[in-house]
Structures are given as structure tokens and as C-alpha cells.
Scaffold this motif. Structure first.
Motif, short mmCIF file in Angstrom:
data_model
loop_
_atom_site.label_atom_id
_atom_site.label_comp_id
_atom_site.label_asym_id
_atom_site.label_seq_id
_atom_site.Cartn_x
_atom_site.Cartn_y
_atom_site.Cartn_z
N GLY A 82 1.71 8.48 -21.14
CA GLY A 82 2.84 8.28 -20.23
C GLY A 82 2.38 7.88 -18.84
N LEU A 83 1.34 8.54 -18.34
CA LEU A 83 0.80 8.19 -17.03
C LEU A 83 0.28 6.75 -17.01
CD1 LEU A 83 -1.09 11.51 -16.25
CD2 LEU A 83 0.84 10.58 -14.94
N GLU A 129 12.77 -1.15 -0.60
CA GLU A 129 13.57 -0.83 0.58
C GLU A 129 12.92 0.24 1.45
OE1 GLU A 129 18.00 0.94 1.59
OE2 GLU A 129 17.56 0.19 -0.41
N TRP A 130 12.35 1.28 0.82
CA TRP A 130 11.81 2.41 1.57
C TRP A 130 10.29 2.43 1.60
CZ3 TRP A 130 15.57 6.02 -1.39
CH2 TRP A 130 16.84 5.86 -0.87
N ASP A 131 9.67 1.43 1.04
CA ASP A 131 8.21 1.30 1.05
C ASP A 131 7.51 2.49 0.36
OD1 ASP A 131 5.93 -0.19 1.56
OD2 ASP A 131 5.56 0.82 3.47
N VAL A 132 8.08 2.93 -0.76
CA VAL A 132 7.49 4.03 -1.53
C VAL A 132 6.21 3.54 -2.18
CG1 VAL A 132 7.83 5.58 -3.50
CG2 VAL A 132 9.73 5.10 -1.95
N ARG A 133 5.13 4.31 -2.04
CA ARG A 133 3.83 3.89 -2.59
C ARG A 133 3.15 4.97 -3.41
NH1 ARG A 133 1.25 -0.45 1.00
NH2 ARG A 133 3.05 -1.23 2.10
N TRP A 134 3.74 6.13 -3.57
CA TRP A 134 3.08 7.27 -4.21
C TRP A 134 4.04 7.91 -5.18
CZ3 TRP A 134 -1.85 9.08 -3.03
CH2 TRP A 134 -2.18 10.37 -3.43
N PHE A 135 3.64 8.06 -6.44
CA PHE A 135 4.48 8.71 -7.45
C PHE A 135 3.67 9.89 -7.97
CE2 PHE A 135 7.61 7.48 -11.08
CZ PHE A 135 8.26 8.69 -10.92
N ASP A 175 -4.05 6.52 -10.38
CA ASP A 175 -4.72 5.85 -9.27
C ASP A 175 -5.44 6.84 -8.37
OD1 ASP A 175 -3.71 3.04 -9.62
OD2 ASP A 175 -1.80 4.10 -9.48
N CYS A 176 -4.96 8.07 -8.34
CA CYS A 176 -5.52 9.08 -7.46
C CYS A 176 -5.50 10.43 -8.16
CB CYS A 176 -4.69 9.14 -6.17
SG CYS A 176 -5.26 10.37 -5.00
N ASP A 201 0.65 1.17 -15.41
CA ASP A 201 0.53 -0.24 -15.80
C ASP A 201 1.82 -1.03 -15.59
OD1 ASP A 201 -2.08 0.28 -16.51
OD2 ASP A 201 -1.66 0.39 -18.66
N ARG A 202 2.96 -0.39 -15.76
CA ARG A 202 4.25 -1.10 -15.73
C ARG A 202 5.05 -0.90 -14.45
NH1 ARG A 202 6.30 -0.07 -21.91
NH2 ARG A 202 4.44 -0.90 -22.90
N GLY A 203 4.59 0.01 -13.60
CA GLY A 203 5.32 0.26 -12.36
C GLY A 203 5.10 -0.85 -11.35
N PRO A 204 5.79 -0.78 -10.23
CA PRO A 204 5.60 -1.78 -9.17
C PRO A 204 4.13 -1.83 -8.76
CG PRO A 204 7.47 -0.36 -8.70
CD PRO A 204 6.79 0.23 -9.89
N ALA A 205 3.65 -3.00 -8.41
CA ALA A 205 2.22 -3.23 -8.16
C ALA A 205 1.63 -2.29 -7.12
CB ALA A 205 2.00 -4.68 -7.75
#
Length: 82
Positions: A22-23, A5-11, A58-59, A28-32
Motif C-alpha cells: 500500500g505504501l 492549492e495548499w502545497d501539501v508535500r508530506w503524507f 520517501d522518508c 508511486d501513484r501519488g502526486p510527484a
């Protein structure tokens, strides 16, 4: 699902930087398209190398005041490029 809905791309640092398992699990299991990032509290090149192993994130987030100044940031950049 808020990420759609909000286009979240960074955790940012969803668990501590030392929790590599945990990371990796969240990455691996989060949204693509959701990127997991950590490292703000890492100090040594090995800390960052551990985050890239697997990889667990990823970063990488290098804080120049914690990781050895500009030289440390450049070392982290080198790890990120491989």
C-alpha cells in the motif's frame, strides 16, 4: 486538488507501516512532489529495511523510544543514507 492549492508535500503514514504494498502504491501513484513517510511504529532495523526496500517510502520516521534508543536511530539513519 488540495496538494496543488495548499502545497501539501508530506503524507504521514497513510496506511500502516506493515502495508508495504500500500505504501509503495501511494508513493508511486501519488502526486510527484508528495512524499510518503512511515516508520514511527517500527521497532527493528529489519522493519526499517523493509520500508526502504522498493522503496516503500520517501522518508523514514524513527521514534527513538520505540526503535532502540539513540543506537537504533543511528542504524535507521544508516539505512536512510544508502
Amino acid at each position: 486538488r488540495f496538494h496543488d492549492e495548499w502545497d501539501v508535500r508530506w503524507f504521514e503514514e497513510p496506511v500502516g507501516s506493515a502495508d508495504l504494498e500500500g505504501l509503495r502504491m501511494l508513493r508511486d501513484r501519488g502526486p510527484a512532489r508528495l512524499e510518503v513517510t512511515a516508520g514511527e511504529y517500527a521497532f527493528t532495523a529489519q522493519d526499517f529495511a523493509n520500508l526502504t526496500d522498493g522503496p516503500a517510502v520517501d522518508c523514514l520516521q524513527a521514534d527513538v523510544t520505540r526503535c532502540g534508543g539513540i543506537t537504533g536511530v543511528l542504524e535507521v539513519a544508516g539505512l536512510s543514507a544508502t
